[in-house]
Design a protein around this motif. Structure first.
Motif, PDB file in Angstrom:
ATOM      1  N   PHE A   1      -8.050   6.256   8.027  1.00  0.00           N
ATOM      2  CA  PHE A   1      -7.421   6.772   9.235  1.00  0.00           C
ATOM      3  C   PHE A   1      -8.167   7.973   9.795  1.00  0.00           C
ATOM      4  O   PHE A   1      -8.712   8.802   9.054  1.00  0.00           O
ATOM      5  CB  PHE A   1      -5.982   7.199   8.943  1.00  0.00           C
ATOM      6  N   GLY A   2      -8.137   8.077  11.117  1.00  0.00           N
ATOM      7  CA  GLY A   2      -8.533   9.314  11.752  1.00  0.00           C
ATOM      8  C   GLY A   2      -7.446  10.357  11.560  1.00  0.00           C
ATOM      9  O   GLY A   2      -6.378  10.077  11.010  1.00  0.00           O
ATOM     10  N   THR A   3      -7.711  11.556  12.032  1.00  0.00           N
ATOM     11  CA  THR A   3      -6.777  12.667  11.828  1.00  0.00           C
ATOM     12  C   THR A   3      -5.655  12.683  12.856  1.00  0.00           C
ATOM     13  O   THR A   3      -4.750  13.502  12.768  1.00  0.00           O
ATOM     14  CB  THR A   3      -7.521  14.004  11.861  1.00  0.00           C
TER      15      THR A   3
ATOM     16  N   TYR B   1       0.459   5.383   0.973  1.00  0.00           N
ATOM     17  CA  TYR B   1      -0.357   6.416   1.598  1.00  0.00           C
ATOM     18  C   TYR B   1       0.401   7.739   1.540  1.00  0.00           C
ATOM     19  O   TYR B   1       1.630   7.768   1.446  1.00  0.00           O
ATOM     20  CB  TYR B   1      -0.633   6.091   3.076  1.00  0.00           C
TER      21      TYR B   1
ATOM     22  N   PHE C   1      -5.092   7.188   1.552  1.00  0.00           N
ATOM     23  CA  PHE C   1      -4.775   6.045   0.712  1.00  0.00           C
ATOM     24  C   PHE C   1      -4.508   6.495  -0.719  1.00  0.00           C
ATOM     25  O   PHE C   1      -5.232   7.329  -1.263  1.00  0.00           O
ATOM     26  CB  PHE C   1      -5.939   5.058   0.741  1.00  0.00           C
TER      27      PHE C   1
ATOM     28  N   GLN D   1      -1.230  -4.073   8.636  1.00  0.00           N
ATOM     29  CA  GLN D   1      -0.320  -3.412   7.721  1.00  0.00           C
ATOM     30  C   GLN D   1       0.874  -2.900   8.509  1.00  0.00           C
ATOM     31  O   GLN D   1       0.712  -2.270   9.553  1.00  0.00           O
ATOM     32  CB  GLN D   1      -1.012  -2.259   7.006  1.00  0.00           C
TER      33      GLN D   1
ATOM     34  N   LEU E   1      -6.790   1.033   4.672  1.00  0.00           N
ATOM     35  CA  LEU E   1      -7.218   1.525   5.972  1.00  0.00           C
ATOM     36  C   LEU E   1      -7.721   2.960   5.848  1.00  0.00           C
ATOM     37  O   LEU E   1      -7.153   3.761   5.101  1.00  0.00           O
ATOM     38  CB  LEU E   1      -6.051   1.489   6.963  1.00  0.00           C
TER      39      LEU E   1
ATOM     40  N   GLY F   1       0.281  17.548   9.620  1.00  0.00           N
ATOM     41  CA  GLY F   1      -0.800  17.707  10.577  1.00  0.00           C
ATOM     42  C   GLY F   1      -2.078  16.969  10.235  1.00  0.00           C
ATOM     43  O   GLY F   1      -3.117  17.207  10.856  1.00  0.00           O
ATOM     44  N   GLN F   2      -2.003  16.070   9.281  1.00  0.00           N
ATOM     45  CA  GLN F   2      -3.208  15.355   8.872  1.00  0.00           C
ATOM     46  C   GLN F   2      -3.016  13.854   8.981  1.00  0.00           C
ATOM     47  O   GLN F   2      -1.916  13.352   9.196  1.00  0.00           O
ATOM     48  CB  GLN F   2      -3.569  15.743   7.436  1.00  0.00           C
ATOM     49  N   GLY F   3      -4.110  13.146   8.826  1.00  0.00           N
ATOM     50  CA  GLY F   3      -4.055  11.695   8.807  1.00  0.00           C
ATOM     51  C   GLY F   3      -3.542  11.187   7.482  1.00  0.00           C
ATOM     52  O   GLY F   3      -3.116  11.941   6.626  1.00  0.00           O
ATOM     53  N   LEU F   4      -3.585   9.880   7.316  1.00  0.00           N
ATOM     54  CA  LEU F   4      -3.080   9.266   6.109  1.00  0.00           C
ATOM     55  C   LEU F   4      -4.167   9.149   5.059  1.00  0.00           C
ATOM     56  O   LEU F   4      -5.301   8.797   5.359  1.00  0.00           O
ATOM     57  CB  LEU F   4      -2.546   7.863   6.414  1.00  0.00           C
TER      58      LEU F   4
ATOM     59  N   TYR G   1       0.848  -1.195   0.000  1.00  0.00           N
ATOM     60  CA  TYR G   1       0.000   0.000   0.000  1.00  0.00           C
ATOM     61  C   TYR G   1       0.885   1.248   0.000  1.00  0.00           C
ATOM     62  O   TYR G   1       1.943   1.261   0.632  1.00  0.00           O
ATOM     63  CB  TYR G   1      -0.860   0.053   1.266  1.00  0.00           C
TER      64      TYR G   1
ATOM     65  N   PHE H   1      -2.958   7.235  15.946  1.00  0.00           N
ATOM     66  CA  PHE H   1      -3.950   7.159  14.888  1.00  0.00           C
ATOM     67  C   PHE H   1      -4.838   5.936  15.085  1.00  0.00           C
ATOM     68  O   PHE H   1      -4.344   4.813  15.281  1.00  0.00           O
ATOM     69  CB  PHE H   1      -3.285   7.043  13.515  1.00  0.00           C
TER      70      PHE H   1
ATOM     71  N   TYR I   1      -2.458   2.796  15.749  1.00  0.00           N
ATOM     72  CA  TYR I   1      -1.055   2.946  15.400  1.00  0.00           C
ATOM     73  C   TYR I   1      -0.491   4.143  16.159  1.00  0.00           C
ATOM     74  O   TYR I   1      -1.219   5.087  16.466  1.00  0.00           O
ATOM     75  CB  TYR I   1      -0.877   3.206  13.903  1.00  0.00           C
TER      76      TYR I   1
END
Lengths: 115, 113
Positions: free
Chosen positions: B103-105, A35, A45, A104, B101, A40-43, A33, B90, B36
């Motif tokens: 993910f949250g922020t 990403y 995809f 993962q 997946l 400051g942000q999430g991942l 995968y 996370f 995570y």
């Protein structure tokens, strides 16, 4: 064996140039995968590979982004004509099974800075 | 559609006190839920996951999480926080049939000595 490795760890490039990011998954992991993590942000995809199946490209943000994987080994993510908004950390992960419950495992990431 | 929410951007806790990092989710099918942790300039490290069975899941470094289906939550907990637990956490959701997946922020945890 060893974990997921990525190279380079840092990449600084000029706007408009192409870049290639590399990922070496854990040996034996069939799923891989990519990403993107903006500051400051999430991942987010980007793309998913599973064995010899057609990749899931549904997360690629534009046609400037592409990725390849050779069998069940190395993958490269290519960004053409980079833009400043492409600046982010690009994370690669692998797992032994496709989707679902399998864990993962992530590499350390490549930090891309587009000037 | 699936989603993950981490309502707190920042959590501060004194060393030795219990800590909780909140996560709620929305999914149409059965969720697979993950936590995570990310230390500065490093990739994500797996802590724990809920697949099925016992609602209380124990993971690495003394962390645990409780799956609550009625409240659609999967809060991360630890009985006694360490300064070394300070990091970005996370929550992530995997849905049957999905290839990735969600993910949250993220929640930044700071443990104060």
């Amino acid at each position: 064996g060893a974990g997921v490795s990525q190279s380079p760890s840092n990449k600084v490039t000029e706007k408009g140039k192409d870049v290639e990011l590399r990922c070496d998954p854990i040996s034996g992991h069939t799923a891989l995968y990519w990403y993107r993590q903006r500051l400051g942000q999430g991942l987010e995809f980007l793309i998913y590979f599973q064995g010899n199946s057609a990749p899931d490209k549904s997360g690629l943000p534009s046609d400037r982004f592409s990725a390849e994987r050779t069998g069940e080994s190395v993958s490269t993510l290519t960004i053409q004509r980079t833009q400043q908004e492409d600046s982010a950390v690009y994370l690669c992960a692998s797992s032994s099974l496709a989707g679902g419950a399998d864990t993962q495992y992530f590499g350390p990431g490549t930090r891309l800075t587009v000037l | 559609a699936q989603s993950v929410a981490q309502p707190e951007d920042q959590v501060n806790v004194a060393e030795g006190n219990p800590l909780t990092v909140k996560c709620t989710y929305s999914v149409s099918g059965n969720p697979y839920l993950f936590w995570y942790v990310q230390y500065p300039n490093r990739g994500l490290q797996f802590l724990l996951k809920y697949i099925t069975g016992d609602n209380l899941v124990k993971g690495s470094y003394g962390f645990e999480a409780e799956f609550n289906k009625s409240q659609t939550s999967f809060h991360l907990k630890k009985p006694s926080a360490l300064v070394s637990d300070s990091a970005l956490y996370f929550c992530a959701l995997d849905q049957t049939g999905a290839n990735n997946l969600f993910f949250g922020t993220g929640t930044r945890l700071t443990v104060i000595p």
